[in-house]
Design an enzyme around this catalytic site. Structure first.
Site, short mmCIF file in Angstrom:
data_model
loop_
_atom_site.label_atom_id
_atom_site.label_comp_id
_atom_site.label_asym_id
_atom_site.label_seq_id
_atom_site.Cartn_x
_atom_site.Cartn_y
_atom_site.Cartn_z
N SER A 184 77.79 60.57 87.90
CA SER A 184 78.26 60.89 89.24
C SER A 184 79.18 59.78 89.77
O SER A 184 80.21 59.50 89.18
CB SER A 184 77.06 61.13 90.17
OG SER A 184 77.45 61.69 91.39
N ASP B 11 78.46 72.24 87.07
CA ASP B 11 78.55 71.26 88.16
C ASP B 11 79.52 71.76 89.23
O ASP B 11 80.67 72.09 88.94
CB ASP B 11 79.02 69.92 87.60
CG ASP B 11 78.76 68.75 88.54
OD1 ASP B 11 78.72 68.96 89.77
OD2 ASP B 11 78.60 67.63 88.04
N HIS C 297 74.96 69.71 88.84
CA HIS C 297 75.13 68.26 88.85
C HIS C 297 73.85 67.54 88.41
O HIS C 297 73.91 66.45 87.82
CB HIS C 297 75.51 67.81 90.26
CG HIS C 297 76.00 66.39 90.34
ND1 HIS C 297 77.10 65.94 89.65
CD2 HIS C 297 75.52 65.32 91.04
CE1 HIS C 297 77.30 64.66 89.91
NE2 HIS C 297 76.34 64.26 90.75
#
Length: 339
Positions: free
Chosen positions: A127, A283, A312
């Site tokens: 991330s 995602d 995600h």
């Protein structure tokens, strides 16, 4: 081992100077004699070095018996210099913008000044720390042996920026926010923030199959209970810190510096090392299409898409299913075998 590294008067990319700046960090394993077994794994949104432990362990790709793994805390996460722990004039909402570039510059000082490290085997990140991995490759191409961005991008897309603007405004809509000078946490704003964030954190299929109710094996009974969990997760973090990290995320762009001046292709073309880019197929923050564009601009990069319905969350250590973690570990092993 946990530690704190003093940066002193730290000049930010914006030109502002953060007084008495510092970053905290944790290390796993031992540095070998020639200092060649270094892996850097920065933190991500709302995470601290403690959360990264879920990806590190004996028999894993990030094995502390083989590597010296450095986990630096990102600015604004409440452990390194942050709105919640900085005195005036940069306290609370007055904390200056910190970019991924700034985080990487601080981390490079930690490695070189504290440990005299000249070469990094790999920078891995999930991330927001995937964004930092890209920045490491661009800012210090001769130092970095490989990068492994997981569920992240080299530049925050317009769509991603817009999502972040929404969660920011949801939090700030609480009257208790008081422009960042709240006396008590803005609980209504944090609930709204967490609800919007939850809707994007995992895929439509994840929710359709009811997997949110069994997250971490908790066997929740309703969406309200799930949102209570999400609100509790984010409420552990100071609201000003949450927004400080949002600003960093929104500002992420490896080309936002000289000599690239916004040319993403030129910036990514400056990365000399091999890269293993691993987005999640579902995602909603960092869709694989964004990484396809980036990989095409890099000299030696492989796109390996995680075949997950967890969105995600597929890259989140300790929260992703075992199959997704095994997929990521194999990608990291394959990359490290080339270094």
């Amino acid at each position: 081992m946990e530690g704190r590294f003093e940066l002193g008067e730290f000049e930010l990319q914006s030109g502002q100077v953060l007084h008495d700046a510092f970053i905290t960090y944790e290390t796993h394993g031992d540095l070998n004699a020639d200092r060649s077994n270094v892996i850097v794994y920065p933190t991500w949104y709302a995470g601290t070095h403690e959360a990264n432990r879920g990806a590190i362990g004996e028999g894993r790709a990030l094995d502390p018996s083989n590597y010296f793994i450095v986990v630096p805390d990102m600015f604004c996460n409440g452990m390194s210099s942050s709105p919640s722990n900085t005195p005036p004039p940069f306290d609370r909402a007055r904390f200056p913008l910190v970019t991924p570039y700034d985080n990487v510059m601080a981390q490079q000082r930690l490695l070189t000044e504290k440990y005299r490290i000249e070469k990094i085997a790999m920078v891995v990140g999930f991330s927001m720390s995937a964004q930092q991995a890209y920045h490491w490759g661009v800012q210090f191409p001769a130092m970095v042996g490989s990068i492994a961005p997981i569920c992240g991008s080299a530049r925050t897309s317009t769509h991603n920026w817009l999502f972040l603007e929404g969660v920011k405004l949801a939090l700030q809509s609480d009257a208790a926010w008081a422009g960042g000078d709240y006396q008590d946490p803005p609980t209504s704003g944090l609930r709204a923030f967490s609800t919007v964030y939850a809707g994007w954190a995992a895929s439509q299929t994840f929710y359709r199959q009811g997997l949110h109710l069994d997250l971490l094996g908790m066997q929740m009974k309703s969406m309200d209970e799930y949102l209570d969990f999400m609100t509790g997760f984010f409420s552990q973090v100071d609201a000003n810190d949450l927004l400080g990290m949002v600003a960093t995320w929104q500002a992420a762009d490896v080309s936002r510096r000289d000599p690239f001046n916004g040319d993403l292709s030129a910036a990514l073309g400056a990365i000399q090392c091999p890269a293993m880019v691993m987005p999640s197929r579902t995602d909603l923050y960092f869709p694989p299409e964004d990484n396809e564009i980036e990989v095409a601009m890099m000299a030696d990069a492989e796109l390996r898409v995680i075949p997950s319905i967890y969105g995600h969350v597929a890259g989140f250590p300790g929260m992703a299913p075992a199959g997704d973690e095994a997929f990521i570990d194999q990608g990291l092993r394959d990359l490290l075998s080339r270094v």
